[in-house]
Design an enzyme around this catalytic site. Sequence first.
Site, PDB file in Angstrom:
ATOM      1  N   LEU A 221       0.848  -1.202   0.000  1.00  0.00           N
ATOM      2  CA  LEU A 221       0.000   0.000   0.000  1.00  0.00           C
ATOM      3  C   LEU A 221       0.877   1.243   0.000  1.00  0.00           C
ATOM      4  O   LEU A 221       1.781   1.345   0.830  1.00  0.00           O
ATOM      5  CB  LEU A 221      -0.880   0.021   1.259  1.00  0.00           C
ATOM      6  N   HIS A 222       0.622   2.140  -0.933  1.00  0.00           N
ATOM      7  CA  HIS A 222       1.398   3.396  -0.907  1.00  0.00           C
ATOM      8  C   HIS A 222       0.664   4.577  -1.522  1.00  0.00           C
ATOM      9  O   HIS A 222       1.174   5.697  -1.500  1.00  0.00           O
ATOM     10  CB  HIS A 222       2.732   3.211  -1.628  1.00  0.00           C
ATOM     11  N   ARG A 223      -0.525   4.373  -2.093  1.00  0.00           N
ATOM     12  CA  ARG A 223      -1.225   5.491  -2.756  1.00  0.00           C
ATOM     13  C   ARG A 223      -1.581   6.575  -1.746  1.00  0.00           C
ATOM     14  O   ARG A 223      -2.109   6.259  -0.663  1.00  0.00           O
ATOM     15  CB  ARG A 223      -2.525   5.018  -3.387  1.00  0.00           C
ATOM     16  N   ASP A 300      -2.559  -1.472  -3.647  1.00  0.00           N
ATOM     17  CA  ASP A 300      -3.085  -0.341  -4.405  1.00  0.00           C
ATOM     18  C   ASP A 300      -2.116   0.011  -5.534  1.00  0.00           C
ATOM     19  O   ASP A 300      -2.218   1.063  -6.159  1.00  0.00           O
ATOM     20  CB  ASP A 300      -3.387   0.872  -3.502  1.00  0.00           C
TER      21      ASP A 300
END
Length: 379
Positions: A221-223, A300
């Site tokens: 996850l990094h958005r 994501d």
Amino acid sequence: MIIHLIAAARPNFMKIAPLYHALKKQAWADPVIVHTGQHYDINMSESFFRDLELPDPHIHLGIGSGSHAEQTGSVMIAYEKVLLKEMPAMVVVVGDVNSTMACSIAASKISYPSSPDRPSCKPHHANRPIVAHLEAGLRSNDRTMPEEINRLVTDALADLLWTPSPDAVENLLCEGVSRDKINNVGNIMIDSLEMVREKIERADAFTEFGLNTGHYGLITLHRPSNVDSPESLSTLCRMLIRASKKTPFVFPVHPRTRKNLATFGLFDTLLDAEKIILAEPMNYINFMNLVFNCKFVITDSGGVQEETTYLGLPCLTMRPNTERPVTVDQGTNQLCTMENLQGRIEKIVSGDIRPHSVPELWDGHTATRIVDAIHAFNQ
Ligand code: UD1
């Protein structure tokens, strides 16, 4: 023919590698790797060069982090100087990161000083390089995503648009792009995966974490939409901790996410969760080894949606939309919300897996098709 391959951030390195290797075999081509430095940590950048057997970047702009405008502006200023000095015949930009857009703008607006021995390229482009976008035409239709702005600008400027799937061709045609600029070459990420498949299969990253094949979930996850606000990040952490009661997880944590987990006081909560293993961002081979052996992925990322579709692994994407709809229509991807994530995980863990197929031209031969396209264009 001097061809600049622009690499900036983690997802770019897998996209330039097969093309670099394929171009390197051609007597007429001189591929040059330009690293803008948007990603700079060893495990976000250097390790990918090693894994994908790339040489060190020939040109490094050393830009680093910053706001969108700072990062984009710094890349444009630095790359303009490189363009004037090196005068490449072609600039290949990949994906949708800030550097993709920045280098497209710089290359489209440059005017080379006149010289009789200009590197060979078509006469109408003789005073600037041809700009080619690899992974063109993807659209989430969500302009709150910085990447969507980068895609729109890059595709509006590029002379050649190399798409990964037919939906991307349709998007470009709907935006009025001339058909003769578009070439559906397939998905270059699959070339990278096939190029190092043996090494991925031989690696044992999953066993090093004490995990068993087919018995764990992988999280990335990094958005900004998921990790930049304390509300969404803490809800996600709660969901993941709840889901870990059903199945163990491994979570290589992106620098943006790590920073925000620490700032919002959530890092220790995740660290304390018995069945969630937190790890540093991983090199390509080890990360793909975790993908190959997992039961499913929660992500994501754009690339992971494609890799799981190719491998037939369930993918739960924590986003309201995707610029890669083919992974949902044909592949194993499902768009998820905080509300339905738990139910979807339970279904997968209980063995309820959707049928899927691999999209056309995701076959490991995309780089060859691009090399042929460049050669034909330049005749
Ligand atoms: C960028 C891309 C995104 C891509 C992602 C893959 C844009 C707009 N976004 O997002 O499309 O999916 O890369 O990782 O171009 N940082 C480090 N070390 C690094 C790189 C970054 O610590 O090697 C830190 C930066 O200081 C910054 C944060 O991570 O605070 C975010 O980096 P940035 O490149 O701005 O965006 P990403 O979120 O990585």
